[in-house]
Design an enzyme around this catalytic site. Structure first.
Site, PDB file in Angstrom:
ATOM      1  N   LYS A  91      65.750  -0.010  15.269  1.00  0.00           N
ATOM      2  CA  LYS A  91      64.684   0.494  14.400  1.00  0.00           C
ATOM      3  C   LYS A  91      64.912   1.964  14.161  1.00  0.00           C
ATOM      4  O   LYS A  91      65.470   2.660  15.018  1.00  0.00           O
ATOM      5  CB  LYS A  91      63.315   0.307  15.074  1.00  0.00           C
ATOM      6  CG  LYS A  91      62.154   0.307  14.106  1.00  0.00           C
ATOM      7  CD  LYS A  91      62.036  -1.030  13.410  1.00  0.00           C
ATOM      8  CE  LYS A  91      60.761  -1.203  12.658  1.00  0.00           C
ATOM      9  NZ  LYS A  91      60.522  -2.642  12.447  1.00  0.00           N
TER      10      LYS A  91
HETATM   11  N1  GLU Z   1      61.013  -4.139   9.077  1.00  0.00           N
HETATM   12  C1  GLU Z   1      60.974  -5.570   9.168  1.00  0.00           C
HETATM   13  C2  GLU Z   1      60.534  -5.999  10.551  1.00  0.00           C
HETATM   14  O1  GLU Z   1      59.864  -5.280  11.254  1.00  0.00           O
HETATM   15  C3  GLU Z   1      62.268  -6.214   8.710  1.00  0.00           C
HETATM   16  C4  GLU Z   1      63.496  -5.782   9.435  1.00  0.00           C
HETATM   17  C5  GLU Z   1      64.788  -6.267   8.796  1.00  0.00           C
HETATM   18  O2  GLU Z   1      64.737  -6.983   7.803  1.00  0.00           O
HETATM   19  O3  GLU Z   1      65.839  -5.901   9.309  1.00  0.00           O
HETATM   20  O4  GLU Z   1      60.784  -7.103  10.961  1.00  0.00           O
END
Ligand code: GLU
Length: 416
Positions: free
Chosen positions: A106
């Site tokens: 993240k």
């Molecule tokens: N931000 C989204 C989540 O928290 C998607 C992450 C992604 O597609 O890599 O799952």
């Protein structure tokens, strides 16, 4: 152990509940509760007024045992290393629950995008990308949109990375515009996954979504699509709140009209075909289903007892504190946890990455059909685990995820 108010502490508490039941080996326990890599970067940007501002950015690669790190980037004033680390851990478990060949990561930048121009946001995105460029890539770490980031931000990210490596690399990010290697269905995928898991949970609990009442906290990419798709299934979405205000209509809100309204006004606040609703009133409404689709730490011990819904489907990451979750579980509320309920986004991100790497693209029906299959399968695996151990769905989802990551960690063995 969890320090008070720490998001990572909340993740550790959830992990511990599952790890105890699994009787997890102490060495694996240690390995799975430490982030592999935490990157902190300073991004100096020349603002439109000519002054230089320095923004702090993070990228955490929590675990890469099953594949490259995967997870979004958020732009928000409250971003912290603690929060990003927790979110990266949740991505690890989410990808494992959905059986994707990815680890978890993240990123986040401390900024207020509502007060920045498009040029400033582009400069910030490009500088952040440049600062982490050596650590990302289609085989290493693949970002995506998250809170306050979108397809345009992904396009800038992809361009900056491609300029650095000297060739166009579409698979370095997902959630891109369709014209440049994005996947059809990606934008709606998280909300679609929420709809699918809500439908599966309602079926399990034995109630009909047709005519069931739903409240939604958050009307961004997740909440708005979940509301629209649940309404299409015949549910009555009676209440929506967002960062600014809330709206209520006992007969069911007209979701397409509400979407049109928010596109012009940036909030549901003031939507004419509904009564105004105080933002905290979203918790106490007499509804069948509650979908928290905003930020973490929303359902707490202060409001958990007000909740009347029999089903909570977590569109957001970490919306329920562990103590609040325990209260809800005791009261028999069925909670579909974030790492299952909102896994639709990263699942279609996986499809996007596969399509980019093949250079061969699927139509929207194919994408949605594959998403449907993955989500139904993940829901069934978690439910089966919950029933086998007689535990809540969150602990069950962790058990499924920890088992998958721990098994591969053991198989791969220890380096050095
Ligand atoms: N931000 C989204 C989540 O928290 C998607 C992450 C992604 O597609 O890599 O799952």
């Amino acid at each position: 152990m969890a320090s008070h108010g720490s998001v990572f502490g909340a993740m550790l508490q959830e992990f511990e509940g599952a790890a105890r039941i699994l009787n997890l080996d102490p060495g694996l326990w240690k390995m799975l509760t430490h982030p592999k890599r935490q990157i902190i970067v300073s991004c100096p940007i020349q603002m439109d007024n000519g002054e230089i501002e320095v923004f702090t950015g993070y990228r955490v690669q929590y675990n890469i045992t099953l594949g490259p790190a995967k997870g979004g980037i958020r732009f928000h004033p409250d971003v912290s290393l603690d929060e990003v680390t927790a979110l990266a851990a949740w991505m690890t478990w989410k990808c494992a629950v959905a059986q994707l060949p990815f680890g978890g990561g993240k990123g986040g930048i401390i900024c207020d995008p509502t007060r920045m121009s498009r040029r400033e946001l582009e400069a910030l995105t490009r500088r952040y990308t440049a600062e982490i460029v050596d650590l990302i890539g289609p085989e290493k770490d693949i970002p995506a949109p998250d809170v306050n980031t979108n397809e345009q931000v992904m396009a800038w990210f992809m361009d900056t990375y491609s300029m650095h490596v000297g060739h166009t690399s579409t698979a370095v990010v997902t959630g891109k515009p369709v014209e440049m290697g994005g996947s059809l269905g990606r934008r709606e995928a998280t909300g679609r996954g929420v709809m699918i898991t809500t439908r599966e949970a309602a079926r399990h609990l034995g109630f009909d979504l047709q005519g069931a009442t739903v409240s939604v906290q958050g009307f961004g990419n997740v909440g708005s699509v979940a509301a629209a798709l649940l309404a299409q299934l015949g549910a009555k979405v009676v209440a929506v709140t967002d960062w600014k205000g809330g709206v209520y209509n006992a007969a069911g809100l007209d979701i397409p009209a509400l979407l049109d309204y928010t596109q012009q006004h940036r909030s549901v606040d003031g939507f004419p075909h509904a009564e105004a609703l105080d933002r905290p009133a979203i918790f106490g409404l007499d509804v069948d289903v509650f979908v928290p689709a905003a930020l973490e730490n929303q359902i707490t011990v202060e409001n958990a007892d007000q909740i009347k819904a029999k089903l909570i489907v977590e569109g957001a990451n970490g919306p329920t504190t562990p103590d609040a979750h325990a209260l809800l579980h005791k009261r028999g509320v069925f909670v579909v946890p974030d790492i299952l309920a909102n896994a639709g986004g990263v699942t279609t991100s996986y499809f996007e990455w596969v399509q980019d790497r093949h250079g061969y693209f699927w139509n929207e029906a194919e994408v949605n059909e594959k998403l449907e299959a993955k989500m139904v399968q993940a829901f069934a695996a978690v439910l089966e685990t919950a029933e086998r151990y007689k535990i809540d769905m969150r602990t069950a989802a962790y058990i499924v995820a920890i088992n998958r990551v721990a098994t591969v960690t053991k198989m791969r063995g220890m380096y050095a």
